[in-house]
Design an enzyme around this catalytic site. Structure first.
Site, PDB file in Angstrom:
ATOM      1  N   CYS A 111       0.816  -1.226   0.000  1.00 39.62           N
ATOM      2  CA  CYS A 111       0.000   0.000   0.000  1.00 39.62           C
ATOM      3  C   CYS A 111       0.845   1.270   0.000  1.00 39.62           C
ATOM      4  O   CYS A 111       0.317   2.356  -0.253  1.00 39.62           O
ATOM      5  CB  CYS A 111      -0.933   0.011   1.199  1.00 39.62           C
ATOM      6  SG  CYS A 111      -1.987  -1.423   1.241  1.00 39.62           S
ATOM      7  N   HIS A 251      -3.576   6.721   4.030  1.00 35.72           N
ATOM      8  CA  HIS A 251      -3.949   5.497   3.313  1.00 35.72           C
ATOM      9  C   HIS A 251      -5.365   5.118   3.740  1.00 35.72           C
ATOM     10  O   HIS A 251      -5.700   5.118   4.923  1.00 35.72           O
ATOM     11  CB  HIS A 251      -2.956   4.383   3.662  1.00 35.72           C
ATOM     12  CG  HIS A 251      -3.331   3.061   3.094  1.00 35.72           C
ATOM     13  ND1 HIS A 251      -3.820   2.912   1.822  1.00 35.72           N
ATOM     14  CD2 HIS A 251      -3.294   1.818   3.630  1.00 35.72           C
ATOM     15  CE1 HIS A 251      -4.065   1.639   1.596  1.00 35.72           C
ATOM     16  NE2 HIS A 251      -3.764   0.946   2.680  1.00 35.72           N
ATOM     17  N   ASN A 281     -10.289  -0.286   0.625  1.00 38.06           N
ATOM     18  CA  ASN A 281      -8.828  -0.188   0.585  1.00 38.06           C
ATOM     19  C   ASN A 281      -8.349  -0.679  -0.784  1.00 38.06           C
ATOM     20  O   ASN A 281      -8.451  -1.857  -1.089  1.00 38.06           O
ATOM     21  CB  ASN A 281      -8.240  -1.051   1.709  1.00 38.06           C
ATOM     22  CG  ASN A 281      -6.718  -1.036   1.737  1.00 38.06           C
ATOM     23  OD1 ASN A 281      -6.082  -0.549   0.811  1.00 38.06           O
ATOM     24  ND2 ASN A 281      -6.147  -1.575   2.794  1.00 38.06           N
TER      25      ASN A 281
HETATM   26  N1  ACO Z   1     -18.304  -9.418   9.907  1.00 39.77           N
HETATM   27  C1  ACO Z   1     -18.693  -9.760  11.142  1.00 39.77           C
HETATM   28  N2  ACO Z   1     -17.822 -10.159  12.093  1.00 39.77           N
HETATM   29  C2  ACO Z   1     -16.509 -10.186  11.754  1.00 39.77           C
HETATM   30  C3  ACO Z   1     -16.043  -9.851  10.468  1.00 39.77           C
HETATM   31  C4  ACO Z   1     -17.006  -9.455   9.529  1.00 39.77           C
HETATM   32  N3  ACO Z   1     -16.681  -9.093   8.261  1.00 39.77           N
HETATM   33  N4  ACO Z   1     -14.702  -9.986  10.439  1.00 39.77           N
HETATM   34  C5  ACO Z   1     -14.323 -10.387  11.649  1.00 39.77           C
HETATM   35  N5  ACO Z   1     -15.408 -10.533  12.455  1.00 39.77           N
HETATM   36  C6  ACO Z   1     -15.481 -10.948  13.856  1.00 39.77           C
HETATM   37  C7  ACO Z   1     -14.245 -11.700  14.277  1.00 39.77           C
HETATM   38  O1  ACO Z   1     -14.357 -13.071  13.958  1.00 39.77           O
HETATM   39  C8  ACO Z   1     -14.243 -11.447  15.763  1.00 39.77           C
HETATM   40  O2  ACO Z   1     -15.136 -12.334  16.383  1.00 39.77           O
HETATM   41  P1  ACO Z   1     -14.760 -13.000  17.790  1.00 39.77           P
HETATM   42  O3  ACO Z   1     -14.618 -11.847  18.744  1.00 39.77           O
HETATM   43  O4  ACO Z   1     -15.943 -13.873  18.033  1.00 39.77           O
HETATM   44  O5  ACO Z   1     -13.478 -13.731  17.559  1.00 39.77           O
HETATM   45  C9  ACO Z   1     -14.810 -10.044  15.900  1.00 39.77           C
HETATM   46  O6  ACO Z   1     -15.512  -9.790  14.674  1.00 39.77           O
HETATM   47  C10 ACO Z   1     -13.775  -8.972  16.104  1.00 39.77           C
HETATM   48  O7  ACO Z   1     -12.742  -9.168  15.159  1.00 39.77           O
HETATM   49  P2  ACO Z   1     -11.468  -8.262  15.118  1.00 39.77           P
HETATM   50  O8  ACO Z   1     -10.489  -8.832  14.122  1.00 39.77           O
HETATM   51  O9  ACO Z   1     -11.001  -7.976  16.497  1.00 39.77           O
HETATM   52  O10 ACO Z   1     -12.111  -6.940  14.513  1.00 39.77           O
HETATM   53  P3  ACO Z   1     -11.463  -5.529  14.357  1.00 39.77           P
HETATM   54  O11 ACO Z   1     -12.225  -4.520  15.071  1.00 39.77           O
HETATM   55  O12 ACO Z   1      -9.972  -5.569  14.569  1.00 39.77           O
HETATM   56  O13 ACO Z   1     -11.706  -5.242  12.804  1.00 39.77           O
HETATM   57  C11 ACO Z   1     -10.472  -5.282  10.759  1.00 39.77           C
HETATM   58  C12 ACO Z   1     -11.141  -6.111  11.835  1.00 39.77           C
HETATM   59  C13 ACO Z   1     -11.523  -4.455  10.057  1.00 39.77           C
HETATM   60  C14 ACO Z   1      -9.814  -6.230   9.766  1.00 39.77           C
HETATM   61  C15 ACO Z   1      -9.414  -4.348  11.408  1.00 39.77           C
HETATM   62  O14 ACO Z   1      -8.604  -5.112  12.271  1.00 39.77           O
HETATM   63  C16 ACO Z   1      -8.554  -3.661  10.404  1.00 39.77           C
HETATM   64  O15 ACO Z   1      -9.004  -2.838   9.641  1.00 39.77           O
HETATM   65  N6  ACO Z   1      -7.233  -3.926  10.441  1.00 39.77           N
HETATM   66  C17 ACO Z   1      -6.285  -3.263   9.549  1.00 39.77           C
HETATM   67  C18 ACO Z   1      -6.311  -3.941   8.238  1.00 39.77           C
HETATM   68  C19 ACO Z   1      -5.489  -3.222   7.224  1.00 39.77           C
HETATM   69  O16 ACO Z   1      -5.337  -2.023   7.232  1.00 39.77           O
HETATM   70  N7  ACO Z   1      -4.956  -4.003   6.280  1.00 39.77           N
HETATM   71  C20 ACO Z   1      -4.339  -3.505   5.127  1.00 39.77           C
HETATM   72  C21 ACO Z   1      -2.948  -3.078   5.329  1.00 39.77           C
HETATM   73  S1  ACO Z   1      -2.409  -2.359   3.883  1.00 39.77           S
HETATM   74  C22 ACO Z   1      -1.835  -3.476   2.693  1.00 39.77           C
HETATM   75  O17 ACO Z   1      -0.657  -3.564   2.485  1.00 39.77           O
HETATM   76  C23 ACO Z   1      -2.778  -4.290   1.916  1.00 39.77           C
END
Ligand code: ACO
Length: 325
Positions: A111, A251, A281
């Site tokens: 990214c 980003h 993203n």
């Molecule tokens: N819908 C419903 N529930 C979900 C979903 C979904 N789409 N995805 C995960 N959950 C659940 C999980 O299973 C978890 O359940 P549990 O508590 O029973 O285990 C719960 O929701 C919480 O999950 P978390 O992973 O803690 O959720 P979080 O608030 O961290 O959000 C997310 C997840 C959106 C992926 C966030 O962590 C994020 O945006 N991280 C950064 C990702 C990013 O920027 N990546 C790209 C980097 S750039 C590149 O180079 C590509």
């Protein structure tokens, strides 16, 4: 002579993937996606590929700059979703736009690729090596996403952005670009198969190792910390403070990440430009698309400073500060 961006362009595929579409595909909800990411829609390339989107963005940027493709010295393409392993996507774009005198190279910094590309462009121009550079960021993230995996499929979208960078003309002066990386955190975001370490086989495909795997929670924490620190480093290097920033383009990874950086840097929310709600993203393309939209939709006046900060797999990160001439 300082390098400057004299034209920008972007391209988004037509197909919109909404949260309600995703509700039909995986166990998720509009409420969960909006509250955790701020995303409503993202665009998906159908029957078109990374180079096609890059070509459309490149042609738009050349038109905006008023530069003929034959006058471009080098094409730099930031992507982690190339059409092929060989040939590079930059060569495909070179042939299509008619940049017959241009060298062509792909760069992979996930990214952060567009801002890495701005740093390389600035170095080439200010060292007197090249005069006219076409920088293209283009990603078909849908090709790396498992649409059965709710932790990644809600986040990513496709699209492309481009810029023409030269040594003269009106535009955005590239003051400073600060780059960084931490390879010790490489495991946080990977596509395990399809490279030379683990070429794709029936077994790796059955195990879905050709899809992106991400530790979202850890990636989130690094994203906020690294983009904040990189922005501070770049402000200091430029002799500026947060108060001097007219627009910030972080980003577009997650609205919560974007808001956290704005808060930490004390940059008011109305100065933070966002596309995350409509495009998700788009990896390397995210800042390239947002910069093009900012310049076309908002009034950016002479001496306004724009801070762009990126973070991605690797880990890699980068910040650039540009000033309107
Ligand atoms: N819908 C419903 N529930 C979900 C979903 C979904 N789409 N995805 C995960 N959950 C659940 C999980 O299973 C978890 O359940 P549990 O508590 O029973 O285990 C719960 O929701 C919480 O999950 P978390 O992973 O803690 O959720 P979080 O608030 O961290 O959000 C997310 C997840 C959106 C992926 C966030 O962590 C994020 O945006 N991280 C950064 C990702 C990013 O920027 N990546 C790209 C980097 S750039 C590149 O180079 C590509």
């Amino acid at each position: 002579m300082k390098a400057r961006i004299i034209g920008t362009g972007s391209y988004l595929p037509k197909k919109v993937l909404t949260n309600s579409d995703l509700e039909e595909m995986v166990d998720t909800s509009d409420e969960w996606i909006v509250s955790r990411t701020g995303m409503k829609d993202r665009r998906i390339a159908e029957g078109e590929h990374t180079s096609d989107m890059g070509i459309a963005a490149a042609n738009a940027a050349l038109k905006d700059a008023g530069i003929a493709a034959e006058d471009i010295d080098i094409i730099l393409v930031a992507t982690m979703t190339p059409d092929y392993i060989i040939p590079n996507t930059a060569a495909l774009i070179q042939a299509s736009v008619g940049a017959t005198h241009a060298a062509a190279i792909d760069m992979q910094a996930a990214c952060s690729g567009y801002l890495y590309g701005l740093a390389i462009s600035k170095a080439f121009i200010e060292a007197g090596i090249y005069k006219k550079i076409l920088l293209v960021a283009t990603e078909k993230m849908s090709s790396l996403v498992d649409y059965n995996d709710r932790t990644t499929c809600i986040i990513f979208g496709d699209g492309a952005g481009a810029a023409v960078i030269t040594n003269e003309g009106e535009g955005l002066l590239i003051n400073d670009v600060c780059l960084g990386a931490d390879g010790k955190q490489a495991d946080l975001l990977t596509v395990p198969a399809g490279g030379s370490r683990q070429p794709s086989t029936e077994t790796t495909t059955a195990q879905k190792l050709h899809y992106m795997q991400m530790n979202g929670k850890e990636t989130f924490k690094h994203a906020v910390r690294r983009m904040e620190a990189s922005s501070r480093e770049c402000l200091e290097k430029s002799g500026l403070t947060e108060g001097d920033i007219t627009w910030m383009i972080p980003h577009q990874a997650n609205l919560r990440i974007i808001e956290a950086i704005g808060k930490r840097l004390k940059i008011a929310d109305e100065k933070v430009f966002k596309t995350v709600h409509k495009y998700g993203n788009t990896s390397a393309s995210s800042i390239a698309i947002a910069l093009d939209e900012l310049l076309k939709e908002k009034s950016v006046s002479s001496k306004d400073n724009i801070l762009m900060t990126a973070f991605g797999a690797g880990l890699t990160w980068a910040t650039a500060i540009v000033t309107r001439t």
